[in-house]
Scaffold this active site. Structure first.
Site, PDB file in Angstrom:
ATOM      1  N   SER A   1       0.845  -1.232   0.011  1.00 11.04           N
ATOM      2  CA  SER A   1       0.074   0.021  -0.037  1.00 11.04           C
ATOM      3  C   SER A   1       0.965   1.210   0.159  1.00 11.04           C
ATOM      4  O   SER A   1       1.372   1.863   1.057  1.00 11.04           O
ATOM      5  CB  SER A   1      -0.796   0.038   1.088  1.00 11.04           C
ATOM      6  OG  SER A   1      -1.506   1.289   1.410  1.00 11.04           O
TER       7      SER A   1
ATOM      8  N   GLY B   1       6.422  -9.618   6.384  1.00 13.65           N
ATOM      9  CA  GLY B   1       7.930  -9.379   6.415  1.00 13.65           C
ATOM     10  C   GLY B   1       8.287  -7.713   6.733  1.00 13.65           C
ATOM     11  O   GLY B   1       7.803  -7.502   7.493  1.00 13.65           O
TER      12      GLY B   1
ATOM     13  N   ASP C   1      11.238 -14.574   2.206  1.00 15.20           N
ATOM     14  CA  ASP C   1      12.774 -13.907   2.282  1.00 15.20           C
ATOM     15  C   ASP C   1      13.636 -14.260   3.538  1.00 15.20           C
ATOM     16  O   ASP C   1      14.774 -14.097   3.278  1.00 15.20           O
ATOM     17  CB  ASP C   1      12.686 -12.322   2.003  1.00 15.20           C
ATOM     18  CG  ASP C   1      12.059 -11.933   0.786  1.00 15.20           C
ATOM     19  OD1 ASP C   1      11.874 -12.873  -0.148  1.00 15.20           O
ATOM     20  OD2 ASP C   1      11.450 -10.942   0.693  1.00 15.20           O
TER      21      ASP C   1
ATOM     22  N   ALA D   1      24.434 -27.030  -5.552  1.00 16.69           N
ATOM     23  CA  ALA D   1      25.043 -26.398  -6.569  1.00 16.69           C
ATOM     24  C   ALA D   1      26.467 -25.967  -6.543  1.00 16.69           C
ATOM     25  O   ALA D   1      27.213 -26.165  -5.382  1.00 16.69           O
ATOM     26  CB  ALA D   1      24.461 -24.963  -6.170  1.00 16.69           C
TER      27      ALA D   1
END
Ligand code: F6P
Length: 323
Positions: A73, A102, A127, A186
């Protein structure tokens, strides 16, 4: 009877519904009237409240997203917007507000708190960028989603001998990329918190091939200076010299969907219930998170300006284990 309200704000995160359920049912058991605010701070400014009882939150514990809706907002960022939001609560005689969200959402909660509203934050974002919480509600499910994708990409990367860049969300925080990179095996991880240039990544990939690997996965945080787009440009420009074939996958909002995992449901249940208990006991102006398995409170005012340091040992471990 004391009245409290609950809203979800910012990016939705799996487990928000489990937290709403816990707020409503703990509220009922303490004899409070609980109101849901639709669409986060947008609904708060508009006065969009709905009374919630225990039956209204049935069948949502396993649902991703948020039944209350959420928003970002711009109006709430203004003094006038915040004053209107505080007034809407007073008009309904609602004395306590629980904000599930968050970083940006908790900044809004702190602003309301400084206007005298009895606010309490519940740390929820994929996150995991809020201090005062080991893993915010939703971040573990988002990691599971990322891992599933990485596992699948590794299959095709291996079949073709290709390099895959996998970009994950996380805003300016590298937590999702770091943990998904480590647990997804990875060959390289690129996050905002660690300075790396594209040639460093290219060297890590080349070294992986030279050690006999048939493919490479590079997990990249969207907030890294050299994000997937930047690395793709560099690797493509230096294709002849580097000698590997590249594909790019951005998981984007896919990470926000899906049923919350057990950890996120448990955190959401603990934190939602504790939030109501704190408000009932007259405690506010805090953010609740889980630290070492326990519900823990931090000052809202302090948390919103504090950085959340990543565990650098994980980066070093990921490099060692990628051998
Ligand atoms: O904060 C959660 C998050 O999913 C970030 O990881 C991402 O950068 C952002 O929200 C995306 O926001 P929006 O849904 O507004 O595009």
């Amino acid at each position: 009877m004391k009245r409290v309200a609950v809203l979800t704000s910012g990016g939705d995160a799996p487990g928000m519904n489990a937290a709403i359920r816990a707020v409503v049912r703990m509220g009922a058991s303490l004899g409070l009237e609980v109101f849901g605010v639709k669409h986060g701070y947008v609904g708060l400014i508009a006065g969009d409240f709905t009374r919630l009882g225990p039956r209204d939150v049935g069948g949502i514990i396993d649902q991703g997203g948020t039944v209350l809706g959420t928003s970002r907002s711009p109006q709430f960022l203004t003094e006038a917007g915040q004053a209107t939001a505080a007034r809407r609560l007073q008009e309904r005689d609602i004395t306590g507000l629980i904000v599930i969200g968050g970083n940006g959402s908790q900044r809004g909660a702190a602003a309301l708190s400084s206007r005298g509203v009895e606010v309490l934050g519940v740390a929820s974002t994929i996150d995991n960028d809020l201090p005062g919480s080991d893993a915010t509600i939703g971040s573990t499910t988002a990691l599971d989603v990322a891992l599933e994708a990485i596992d699948r990409l590794r299959v095709t990367a291996s079949a073709h001998g290709r390099v895959f860049l996998v970009e994950l969300m996380g805003r300016r925080c590298g937590y999702l990329a770091l943990v998904a990179g480590l647990t997804g095996g990875a060959e390289a991880i690129v996050i905002p918190e660690v300075e790396q240039c594209p040639e460093d990544i290219a060297t890590a990939v080349r070294a992986a091939y030279e050690r006999g690997k048939s493919h490479a996965i590079v997990v990249v945080a969207e907030g890294a200076v050299h994000n997937a787009d930047a690395l793709e440009r560099y690797f493509t420009a230096h294709h002849e010299r580097l000698g590997f074939e590249l594909r790019v996958t951005k998981l984007g909002h896919i990470q926000r969907g899906g049923a919350p995992c057990v950890f996120d449901r448990l955190s959401a249940s603990l934190l939602g219930a504790a939030a109501v208990e704190h408000l009932h006991a007259g405690v506010h102006g805090i953010l609740l998170g889980i630290v070492k398995g326990q519900v823990t409170s931090s000052s809202l005012a302090e948390v919103i300006d504090a950085p959340k340091p990543l565990d650098e040992r994980l980066m070093s471990l990921a490099r060692t284990l990628a051998q």
